[in-house]
Design an enzyme around this catalytic site. Structure first.
Site, mmCIF file in Angstrom:
data_model
loop_
_atom_site.group_PDB
_atom_site.id
_atom_site.type_symbol
_atom_site.label_atom_id
_atom_site.label_comp_id
_atom_site.label_asym_id
_atom_site.label_seq_id
_atom_site.Cartn_x
_atom_site.Cartn_y
_atom_site.Cartn_z
ATOM 1 N N ALA A 67 -41.803 -77.042 0.294
ATOM 2 C CA ALA A 67 -42.523 -77.782 1.334
ATOM 3 C C ALA A 67 -43.467 -76.805 2.031
ATOM 4 O O ALA A 67 -43.244 -75.591 2.017
ATOM 5 C CB ALA A 67 -41.522 -78.361 2.333
ATOM 6 N N GLY A 110 -38.538 -77.314 -1.831
ATOM 7 C CA GLY A 110 -38.932 -78.695 -2.105
ATOM 8 C C GLY A 110 -39.470 -78.872 -3.519
ATOM 9 O O GLY A 110 -39.385 -79.962 -4.090
ATOM 10 N N GLU A 113 -36.523 -79.317 -5.553
ATOM 11 C CA GLU A 113 -35.965 -80.636 -5.208
ATOM 12 C C GLU A 113 -36.795 -81.744 -5.867
ATOM 13 O O GLU A 113 -36.245 -82.743 -6.333
ATOM 14 C CB GLU A 113 -35.924 -80.785 -3.686
ATOM 15 C CG GLU A 113 -34.867 -79.864 -3.074
ATOM 16 C CD GLU A 113 -34.961 -79.761 -1.558
ATOM 17 O OE1 GLU A 113 -36.046 -79.427 -1.048
ATOM 18 O OE2 GLU A 113 -33.952 -80.019 -0.880
ATOM 19 N N GLU A 133 -34.788 -71.644 1.170
ATOM 20 C CA GLU A 133 -34.963 -72.044 2.574
ATOM 21 C C GLU A 133 -34.190 -71.156 3.539
ATOM 22 O O GLU A 133 -34.614 -70.910 4.663
ATOM 23 C CB GLU A 133 -34.518 -73.512 2.767
ATOM 24 C CG GLU A 133 -35.433 -74.547 2.128
ATOM 25 C CD GLU A 133 -35.073 -74.879 0.694
ATOM 26 O OE1 GLU A 133 -34.304 -74.116 0.060
ATOM 27 O OE2 GLU A 133 -35.565 -75.905 0.191
HETATM 28 N N1 CAA Z 1 -45.705 -73.188 2.309
HETATM 29 C C1 CAA Z 1 -46.923 -72.827 2.722
HETATM 30 N N2 CAA Z 1 -47.660 -71.876 2.089
HETATM 31 C C2 CAA Z 1 -47.110 -71.272 1.030
HETATM 32 C C3 CAA Z 1 -45.836 -71.585 0.560
HETATM 33 C C4 CAA Z 1 -45.114 -72.603 1.231
HETATM 34 N N3 CAA Z 1 -43.905 -73.019 0.835
HETATM 35 N N4 CAA Z 1 -45.556 -70.800 -0.520
HETATM 36 C C5 CAA Z 1 -46.643 -70.024 -0.708
HETATM 37 N N5 CAA Z 1 -47.578 -70.314 0.224
HETATM 38 C C6 CAA Z 1 -48.907 -69.701 0.386
HETATM 39 C C7 CAA Z 1 -48.796 -68.317 1.008
HETATM 40 O O1 CAA Z 1 -48.709 -68.418 2.403
HETATM 41 C C8 CAA Z 1 -50.070 -67.685 0.537
HETATM 42 O O2 CAA Z 1 -51.120 -68.152 1.328
HETATM 43 P P1 CAA Z 1 -52.241 -67.095 1.902
HETATM 44 O O3 CAA Z 1 -52.926 -66.606 0.658
HETATM 45 O O4 CAA Z 1 -53.088 -67.957 2.760
HETATM 46 O O5 CAA Z 1 -51.486 -66.026 2.603
HETATM 47 C C9 CAA Z 1 -50.260 -68.276 -0.863
HETATM 48 O O6 CAA Z 1 -49.482 -69.466 -0.904
HETATM 49 C C10 CAA Z 1 -49.760 -67.354 -1.969
HETATM 50 O O7 CAA Z 1 -48.413 -66.983 -1.669
HETATM 51 P P2 CAA Z 1 -47.905 -65.451 -1.617
HETATM 52 O O8 CAA Z 1 -49.026 -64.546 -1.226
HETATM 53 O O9 CAA Z 1 -46.672 -65.430 -0.781
HETATM 54 O O10 CAA Z 1 -47.577 -65.231 -3.165
HETATM 55 P P3 CAA Z 1 -46.492 -64.238 -3.803
HETATM 56 O O11 CAA Z 1 -46.726 -64.284 -5.279
HETATM 57 O O12 CAA Z 1 -46.494 -62.915 -3.110
HETATM 58 O O13 CAA Z 1 -45.056 -64.926 -3.474
HETATM 59 C C11 CAA Z 1 -43.513 -66.765 -3.343
HETATM 60 C C12 CAA Z 1 -44.756 -66.151 -4.050
HETATM 61 C C13 CAA Z 1 -42.268 -65.922 -3.655
HETATM 62 C C14 CAA Z 1 -43.341 -68.158 -3.916
HETATM 63 C C15 CAA Z 1 -43.761 -66.803 -1.808
HETATM 64 O O14 CAA Z 1 -45.019 -67.419 -1.567
HETATM 65 C C16 CAA Z 1 -42.721 -67.571 -1.063
HETATM 66 O O15 CAA Z 1 -41.652 -67.056 -0.782
HETATM 67 N N6 CAA Z 1 -43.036 -68.832 -0.690
HETATM 68 C C17 CAA Z 1 -42.164 -69.638 0.130
HETATM 69 C C18 CAA Z 1 -41.007 -70.213 -0.682
HETATM 70 C C19 CAA Z 1 -40.102 -71.021 0.220
HETATM 71 O O16 CAA Z 1 -39.515 -70.523 1.160
HETATM 72 N N7 CAA Z 1 -39.984 -72.327 -0.099
HETATM 73 C C20 CAA Z 1 -39.165 -73.250 0.692
HETATM 74 C C21 CAA Z 1 -40.008 -73.977 1.717
HETATM 75 S S1 CAA Z 1 -39.083 -74.963 2.862
HETATM 76 C C22 CAA Z 1 -38.640 -76.339 1.996
HETATM 77 O O17 CAA Z 1 -38.997 -76.526 0.848
HETATM 78 C C23 CAA Z 1 -37.791 -77.314 2.792
HETATM 79 C C24 CAA Z 1 -37.324 -78.499 2.051
HETATM 80 O O18 CAA Z 1 -36.239 -78.516 1.499
HETATM 81 C C25 CAA Z 1 -38.076 -79.735 2.079
#
Ligand code: CAA
Length: 259
Positions: A67, A110, A113, A133
């Site tokens: 998400a 998400g 999911e 998460e």
């Molecule tokens: N939401 C918003 N933006 C996201 C994102 C997310 N879930 N995942 C990645 N992005 C964005 C980053 O902020 C980044 O944007 P900028 O270039 O503007 O900074 C861009 O995508 C590229 O990401 P990274 O620079 O972080 O890329 P990376 O290769 O270094 O890392 C990753 C990749 C490991 C996937 C890392 O992006 C990450 O940890 N993302 C978040 C994963 C996460 O926590 N997901 C769960 C979300 S909460 C949820 O899903 C709740 C639910 O159950 C409904």
């Protein structure tokens, strides 16, 4: 039909529709509009007699990284409750036609999911599955605790949900989370192959069979989903959620205080 964050080809191949999640810069993070687009497209395709099977995919680097954290960062529990984002997920789950997730790269939060809400998952060797998460001070909210536990069993589900660790496509296959692992060059072709096998069966029998298989997982699930949802909203009453998401956006390590 054109959408803001997805690309749709109703006849990608005969009787097979393709939906491509299309926010590549954000690794296909699932924002509210993307989910609305997806819900609308699935509804249209579900009611299109020419479509017999639907494939949802992302790109090679990412199916979906979860998400959209930036959309939730400043939300409180009541904002999240009013947003009612999971109503979209409930609608997606009601799709009568078979839906296959063709996954490559990140399949997280998400995103995982969403893949689990589909009926089958075909993955590339580069796919990584996880529910991270916990690392941003919350927990899964779109069915992750329930569907992952049912798919891979308690031990691995607990480990993934409580540590946020990712698992490889091979491990996901061994655990029963996915159907197939293939080289990255052919993961979409393999999903199409599977879709073609399904598309040649009776659409009515397929519909009834899908409904019946899903029933096996339904007992207790609804209750579990509502339980999970309340707890997910509760996370937004914590300082740790703010800290976790702020730290993500500021690209630093979070300091959780249990408050
Ligand atoms: N939401 C918003 N933006 C996201 C994102 C997310 N879930 N995942 C990645 N992005 C964005 C980053 O902020 C980044 O944007 P900028 O270039 O503007 O900074 C861009 O995508 C590229 O990401 P990274 O620079 O972080 O890329 P990376 O290769 O270094 O890392 C990753 C990749 C490991 C996937 C890392 O992006 C990450 O940890 N993302 C978040 C994963 C996460 O926590 N997901 C769960 C979300 S909460 C949820 O899903 C709740 C639910 O159950 C409904």
């Amino acid at each position: 039909m054109t959408y803001e964050f997805i690309l749709v080809e109703p006849q990608f191949e005969k009787h097979i529709a393709l939906i491509r999640l299309n926010r590549p810069k954000e690794l296909n993070a699932l924002n509210l509009q993307l989910m609305q687009d997806l819900k609308h497209a699935l509804y249209q395709l579900d009611n299109d007699d020419e479509v017999r099977c639907i494939i949802i995919t992302g790109n090679e680097k990412s199916f979906a990284a979860g998400a959209d954290i930036k959309q939730m960062e400043n939300a409180n529990a009541i904002d999240m409750l009013n947003r009612d984002q999971f109503e979209t997920w409930d609608q997606i789950r009601k799709t009568r036609k078979p839906v296959i997730a063709a996954v490559s790269g990140f399949c997280l939060g998400g995103g995982n999911e969403l893949a689990m809400t589909c009926d089958m998952i075909v993955a590339s060797e580069t796919a990584k599955f996880g529910q991270p998460e916990i690392k941003i001070g919350i927990m899964p909210g779109a069915g992750g605790t329930q569907r992952l536990a049912k798919a891979v069993g308690k031990a691995l589900a607990m480990e993934m949900v409580l540590t946020g660790k990712f698992i490889s496509a091979d491990d996901a296959l061994k655990a029963g989370l996915i159907n197939k692992v293939v080289p990255v060059e052919v993961y979409l072709d393999e999903a199409v192959k599977l879709a073609k096998e399904i598309a040649q069966q009776s659409p009515i029998a397929i519909r009834l069979a899908k409904e019946s298989v899903l029933k096996a997982f339904d007992s207790g699930l609804q209750e579990g989903l509502y339980f999970e949802r309340k707890n997910f909203y509760m996370c937004f009453a914590s300082e740790d959620q703010k800290e976790g998401m702020n730290a993500f956006v500021e690209k630093r390590k979070p300091e959780f205080k249990g408050k």
